[in-house]
Design an enzyme around this catalytic site. Sequence first.
Site, mmCIF file in Angstrom:
data_model
loop_
_atom_site.group_PDB
_atom_site.id
_atom_site.type_symbol
_atom_site.label_atom_id
_atom_site.label_comp_id
_atom_site.label_asym_id
_atom_site.label_seq_id
_atom_site.Cartn_x
_atom_site.Cartn_y
_atom_site.Cartn_z
ATOM 1 N N ASP A 95 0.772 -1.334 -0.032
ATOM 2 C CA ASP A 95 -0.040 -0.138 0.072
ATOM 3 C C ASP A 95 0.945 1.224 -0.015
ATOM 4 O O ASP A 95 0.191 2.303 0.347
ATOM 5 C CB ASP A 95 -0.806 -0.035 1.198
ATOM 6 C CG ASP A 95 -0.201 0.041 2.506
ATOM 7 O OD1 ASP A 95 0.908 -0.285 2.491
ATOM 8 O OD2 ASP A 95 -0.702 0.606 3.362
ATOM 9 N N GLU A 96 2.179 1.129 -0.431
ATOM 10 C CA GLU A 96 2.989 2.374 -0.227
ATOM 11 C C GLU A 96 4.098 2.328 -1.195
ATOM 12 O O GLU A 96 4.556 0.946 -1.470
ATOM 13 C CB GLU A 96 3.470 2.525 1.056
ATOM 14 C CG GLU A 96 4.153 3.612 1.348
ATOM 15 C CD GLU A 96 4.441 4.054 2.959
ATOM 16 O OE1 GLU A 96 4.769 5.108 3.387
ATOM 17 O OE2 GLU A 96 4.416 2.911 3.544
#
Length: 348
Positions: A95-96
């Site tokens: 997610d990053e």
Amino acid sequence: MDAFYASVEQRDFPELRGKPLAVGGSPDGRGVVATASYEARKFGVKSAMPSRQAIQLCPQLIFCRPRFEVYKEVSRAIREIFSRYTDLIEPLSLDEAYLDVTHDKPGIGSAIEVAKAIKDAIRYELDLTASAGVSINKFIAKIASDYHKPDGLTFIGPSKIVPFLEKLPIEKFFGVGKVTAQKMKGMGIHTGGDLKRFSETELISRFGKSGKFFYHIVRGEDDRPVKPNRISKSIGAEDTFETDLFELEDMLLELKALSEKVEKRLTAKSSQGRTVTLKIKFADFTQITRSRTTPSYIHSAQEILQYASELFSKVDLENRKVRLLGISISNFYENDVEKLHNPQLRLF
């Protein structure tokens, strides 16, 4: 991404929207929270928190089982959106990621406008929100991305970097964990401005190699490039049990199952490594790790189990119940699937 796992669950199951939600853990107090929704975070629930503590903080907390295959699929869709704007993408997790948009593909010419476009695409195509940080290097961009969550977009330009960092609480610095923050506060370091008063030599003497990093980042200096082919530091698997394990035979069976999972993940990544790490968490939440570096690279479940079992045999388990077991491999030798079974290198 904003509360990624929890946001995906709330997107897919409307009845969970607006309610305090924990992905991972369980209502009987076992396991730990992987991600908490923003509704749960208002009560102090956060990732890596034991379920028992989370329930005490938020008795109405809803637990749901993680769906990692779904999260991976959403992550791939997010990565596809990134790739429309740049090929310089360095994933940090599902997610990053860091993106270098110095030369963006559509020719927009503004990092802020690129960030807006990406956020809009994620919202409209995936019905999720993301927060972006924009600045001149990775360290400042990372701090900026966390500054106005959720659904934030923070730009920290060159002239604002030093004043911003001088006022920033030391625990907000990326790379400064709880233990380091407490040590710094004991030295009278509460903000970036306080940290800046110490020389590089003083910081190295107190914090080792990290001291050099702290000296430069508080001045906004970070020349690390965005690396598109970032290699994982370790590949592993772990399991938290419904009921604490007490019988040695059950523990060994679990190690066998974990070894097989790790083999599959190594094969999928075309990787093999030399360092085997065993992780054990006991019923009282105390945790230990044991590692061994092997003379040659390994990848098979049989080899992994052999070394993990040797590490396991040296742990004192008398009258102790085991809550979690994990195995990971690191110290990689990256190669293709063909070489995975024949590590001989060609001369030319």
